[in-house]
Design a protein around this motif. Structure first.
Motif, PDB file in Angstrom:
ATOM      1  N   GLY A  14      70.000   3.656 -27.256  1.00  0.00           N
ATOM      2  CA  GLY A  14      70.170   4.626 -28.328  1.00  0.00           C
ATOM      3  C   GLY A  14      69.313   5.863 -28.172  1.00  0.00           C
ATOM      4  N   ASN A  15      68.263   5.777 -27.349  1.00  0.00           N
ATOM      5  CA  ASN A  15      67.399   6.935 -27.094  1.00  0.00           C
ATOM      6  C   ASN A  15      67.559   7.397 -25.653  1.00  0.00           C
ATOM      7  OD1 ASN A  15      65.523   8.905 -27.766  1.00  0.00           O
ATOM      8  ND2 ASN A  15      63.770   7.648 -27.216  1.00  0.00           N
ATOM      9  N   PHE A  16      68.797   7.309 -25.137  1.00  0.00           N
ATOM     10  CA  PHE A  16      68.999   7.663 -23.729  1.00  0.00           C
ATOM     11  C   PHE A  16      68.650   9.124 -23.456  1.00  0.00           C
ATOM     12  CE2 PHE A  16      72.876   9.824 -24.775  1.00  0.00           C
ATOM     13  CZ  PHE A  16      73.248  10.547 -23.656  1.00  0.00           C
ATOM     14  N   ASP A  17      68.862  10.003 -24.445  1.00  0.00           N
ATOM     15  CA  ASP A  17      68.504  11.400 -24.223  1.00  0.00           C
ATOM     16  C   ASP A  17      66.993  11.574 -24.149  1.00  0.00           C
ATOM     17  OD1 ASP A  17      68.623  10.590 -26.874  1.00  0.00           O
ATOM     18  OD2 ASP A  17      69.261  12.533 -27.648  1.00  0.00           O
ATOM     19  N   GLY A  18      66.257  10.759 -24.894  1.00  0.00           N
ATOM     20  CA  GLY A  18      64.803  10.792 -24.802  1.00  0.00           C
ATOM     21  C   GLY A  18      64.314  10.329 -23.442  1.00  0.00           C
ATOM     22  N   ILE A  19      64.982   9.334 -22.876  1.00  0.00           N
ATOM     23  CA  ILE A  19      64.624   8.847 -21.544  1.00  0.00           C
ATOM     24  C   ILE A  19      64.911   9.924 -20.498  1.00  0.00           C
ATOM     25  CG2 ILE A  19      65.145   7.112 -19.782  1.00  0.00           C
ATOM     26  CD1 ILE A  19      65.814   5.165 -22.069  1.00  0.00           C
ATOM     27  N   ILE A  20      66.056  10.574 -20.620  1.00  0.00           N
ATOM     28  CA  ILE A  20      66.409  11.622 -19.653  1.00  0.00           C
ATOM     29  C   ILE A  20      65.440  12.794 -19.744  1.00  0.00           C
ATOM     30  CG2 ILE A  20      68.160  13.345 -19.063  1.00  0.00           C
ATOM     31  CD1 ILE A  20      70.270  11.246 -19.804  1.00  0.00           C
ATOM     32  N   LEU A  21      65.094  13.209 -20.965  1.00  0.00           N
ATOM     33  CA  LEU A  21      64.136  14.300 -21.128  1.00  0.00           C
ATOM     34  C   LEU A  21      62.774  13.907 -20.564  1.00  0.00           C
ATOM     35  CD1 LEU A  21      63.443  17.100 -22.151  1.00  0.00           C
ATOM     36  CD2 LEU A  21      63.023  16.117 -24.413  1.00  0.00           C
ATOM     37  N   SER A  22      62.406  12.643 -20.717  1.00  0.00           N
ATOM     38  CA  SER A  22      61.120  12.177 -20.165  1.00  0.00           C
ATOM     39  C   SER A  22      61.132  12.229 -18.643  1.00  0.00           C
ATOM     40  CB  SER A  22      60.835  10.752 -20.651  1.00  0.00           C
ATOM     41  OG  SER A  22      60.661  10.728 -22.052  1.00  0.00           O
ATOM     42  N   TYR A  23      62.263  11.900 -18.039  1.00  0.00           N
ATOM     43  CA  TYR A  23      62.384  12.059 -16.586  1.00  0.00           C
ATOM     44  C   TYR A  23      62.217  13.532 -16.198  1.00  0.00           C
ATOM     45  CZ  TYR A  23      64.013   7.432 -14.931  1.00  0.00           C
ATOM     46  OH  TYR A  23      64.099   6.110 -14.556  1.00  0.00           O
ATOM     47  N   ALA A  24      62.876  14.415 -16.942  1.00  0.00           N
ATOM     48  CA  ALA A  24      62.772  15.849 -16.637  1.00  0.00           C
ATOM     49  C   ALA A  24      61.333  16.323 -16.747  1.00  0.00           C
ATOM     50  CB  ALA A  24      63.676  16.642 -17.577  1.00  0.00           C
ATOM     51  N   ASN A  25      60.635  15.881 -17.780  1.00  0.00           N
ATOM     52  CA  ASN A  25      59.237  16.277 -17.953  1.00  0.00           C
ATOM     53  C   ASN A  25      58.354  15.703 -16.855  1.00  0.00           C
ATOM     54  OD1 ASN A  25      59.926  17.652 -20.275  1.00  0.00           O
ATOM     55  ND2 ASN A  25      59.316  16.007 -21.664  1.00  0.00           N
ATOM     56  N   LYS A  26      58.592  14.452 -16.485  1.00  0.00           N
ATOM     57  CA  LYS A  26      57.766  13.792 -15.469  1.00  0.00           C
ATOM     58  C   LYS A  26      57.837  14.526 -14.142  1.00  0.00           C
ATOM     59  CE  LYS A  26      57.211   9.372 -13.012  1.00  0.00           C
ATOM     60  NZ  LYS A  26      57.666   7.953 -12.913  1.00  0.00           N
ATOM     61  N   TYR A  27      59.027  14.997 -13.792  1.00  0.00           N
ATOM     62  CA  TYR A  27      59.206  15.630 -12.487  1.00  0.00           C
ATOM     63  C   TYR A  27      59.330  17.148 -12.576  1.00  0.00           C
ATOM     64  CZ  TYR A  27      59.736  10.936 -10.640  1.00  0.00           C
ATOM     65  OH  TYR A  27      59.511   9.622 -10.265  1.00  0.00           O
ATOM     66  N   ALA A  28      58.986  17.721 -13.726  1.00  0.00           N
ATOM     67  CA  ALA A  28      58.981  19.179 -13.921  1.00  0.00           C
ATOM     68  C   ALA A  28      60.313  19.814 -13.542  1.00  0.00           C
ATOM     69  CB  ALA A  28      57.842  19.805 -13.119  1.00  0.00           C
ATOM     70  N   ILE A  29      61.389  19.186 -13.989  1.00  0.00           N
ATOM     71  CA  ILE A  29      62.730  19.688 -13.709  1.00  0.00           C
ATOM     72  C   ILE A  29      63.158  20.612 -14.846  1.00  0.00           C
ATOM     73  CG2 ILE A  29      65.154  19.051 -13.361  1.00  0.00           C
ATOM     74  CD1 ILE A  29      64.044  16.311 -12.326  1.00  0.00           C
ATOM     75  N   PRO A  30      63.361  21.885 -14.586  1.00  0.00           N
ATOM     76  CA  PRO A  30      63.753  22.816 -15.660  1.00  0.00           C
ATOM     77  C   PRO A  30      65.195  22.550 -16.111  1.00  0.00           C
ATOM     78  CG  PRO A  30      63.728  23.951 -13.539  1.00  0.00           C
ATOM     79  CD  PRO A  30      63.193  22.574 -13.280  1.00  0.00           C
ATOM     80  N   LEU A  31      65.380  22.465 -17.410  1.00  0.00           N
ATOM     81  CA  LEU A  31      66.718  22.281 -17.964  1.00  0.00           C
ATOM     82  C   LEU A  31      67.430  23.622 -17.994  1.00  0.00           C
ATOM     83  CD1 LEU A  31      65.813  19.909 -20.937  1.00  0.00           C
ATOM     84  CD2 LEU A  31      66.635  19.271 -18.655  1.00  0.00           C
TER      85      LEU A  31
END
Length: 397
Positions: A281-298
């Motif tokens: 249910g928080n899959f978007d939170g997990i994806i955003l956390s991946y982006a933050n962890k690896y400094a991937i700009p959205l």
């Protein structure tokens, strides 16, 4: 890429032809180029209104990606901006090499472009309106669900090639933003809608977990559109939650009696084991956390910064680095989905199946099509039926 015809398809099937056409097109592109990246001049799922109203607040492309600064002579022969009409690459950015336009966000692999187009064909074959037919109210929506199931199956069948799995996710992301999925939201089975959406969400999670295991999760990754696909996942979750009045959780675990959290037993690189808990249910939170962890700009959607700011990530824990298997248990969830929502195609005691082409109107018999046709005639001509048997792809408006 060179795989035999899937057993999912009927002997005569527009879906089978479209699937085979995808494989053939990818072979013609060649293995060296099929996973290279190219531009779309605009989001391929923009509506006609979006395309015609350049100043629309709902526009997906509100900035010029080629740049307006610098010497005018240097940009005089450049392709038109994303605000100009798409002409299939004659003067717009479509199919131009992404490496030549590093600031342009709307890019996919060459295979991703073909895969998305294939899904548009798949969904059109499941729309009775395209054939001047009425079958029953939920038919088109169930057909969309079938297309999504097929994409999840495509993803799992490509586990030996993470790049092909990424192609599936590119297409799946674009599909989830297309208007053609709207009919799915109207079917008289909201539990199955939640379940397929949850399975799609878990497919994305499984992909990002795979990219981490392949050590290609970074801002400088060879996966050039990581930030775009991540952003589109966040926007999908945001838009669905905003537009639909759901009774309870939108994205749920696949089993009907389970708790909100999933638990995965994982094997670490050193052979030790650990347990990872997460909430689909928080899959978007997990994806955003991946982006933050690896400094991937959205990138991509103009409102992505506002969307990301609303995503809850305080309680999100990512899987430990170095795990050997999928921490998001897609295969297990798929089996549970199939058990709960699959069709018993060969009778009430047969094994349930999902995906395939049961809702593809080209697989119906002429008599079945006649019974549902507004004219009382088979909407497919003898010439069209002959072409289907010969493997031609049927493209409908």
């Amino acid at each position: 890429m060179d795989k035999p015809r899937s057993k999912r398809w009927a002997p005569i099937s527009g879906s089978a032809n479209a699937d085979e056409s995808y494989k053939e097109q990818c072979k013609r592109i060649t293995t060296e180029k099929v996973y290279t990246y190219e531009c779309w001049c605009r989001p391929p799922f923009m509506t006609v209104d979006d395309d015609s109203d350049e100043e629309s607040e709902n526009s997906w492309s509100d900035t010029d990606s080629e740049g307006d600064e610098g010497d005018e002579e240097e940009v005089e022969d450049a392709p038109k901006s994303s605000k100009s009409r798409c002409d299939g690459g004659k003067s717009c950015l479509c199919e131009k090499p992404a490496k030549d336009y590093p600031d342009h966000p709307w890019i996919t692999t060459k295979a991703g472009r073909v895969k998305f187009g294939t899904q548009m064909v798949m969904m059109s074959l499941r729309c009775p309106d395209n054939f001047d037919m009425h079958i029953y109210n939920d038919f088109e929506g169930l057909g969309v669900r079938e297309v999504l199931e097929n994409l999840v199956i495509d993803f799992m069948e490509s586990e030996d090639n993470w790049r092909e799995q990424w192609v599936v996710c590119e297409a799946l992301t674009f599909v989830m933003h297309s208007e053609m999925v709207d009919s799915l939201m109207g079917i008289d089975d909201p539990d199955s809608v939640r379940a397929i959406y949850s399975l799609v969400a878990r497919t994305f999670l499984s992909m990002f977990g795979r990219l981490e295991r392949e050590a290609v999760m970074s801002e400088m990754s060879e996966v050039r559109n990581l930030g775009l696909i991540m952003a589109l996942c966040l926007k999908w979750a945001h838009d669905i939650r905003a537009d639909v009045d759901w009774d309870g959780e939108l994205f749920v675990h696949q089993t009907k009696t389970s708790s909100r959290n999933d638990s995965a037993k994982l094997t670490m690189a050193d052979g030790s084991s650990t347990t990872y808990q997460f909430a689909v249910g928080n899959f978007d939170g997990i994806i955003l956390s991946y982006a933050n962890k690896y400094a991937i700009p959205l990138t991509g959607p103009p409102d992505i910064d506002d969307i990301a700011a609303e995503v809850e990530i305080d309680d999100v824990k990512l899987p430990p680095s170095g795990v050997k298997e999928d921490p998001f248990c897609l295969k297990k969830a798929y089996q549970s989905y199939k058990k709960n929502y699959g069709r018993c195609a060969d009778g009430p005691h047969s094994k349930p199946v999902v995906g395939g082409d049961s809702y593809d109107i080209t697989t119906m018999s002429p008599r079945e099509r006649k019974e549902c046709s507004f004219t009382g005639k088979d909407p497919l001509s003898k010439k069209e039926l002959k072409m289907l048997k010969e493997g031609m792809v049927m493209q409908l408006a």
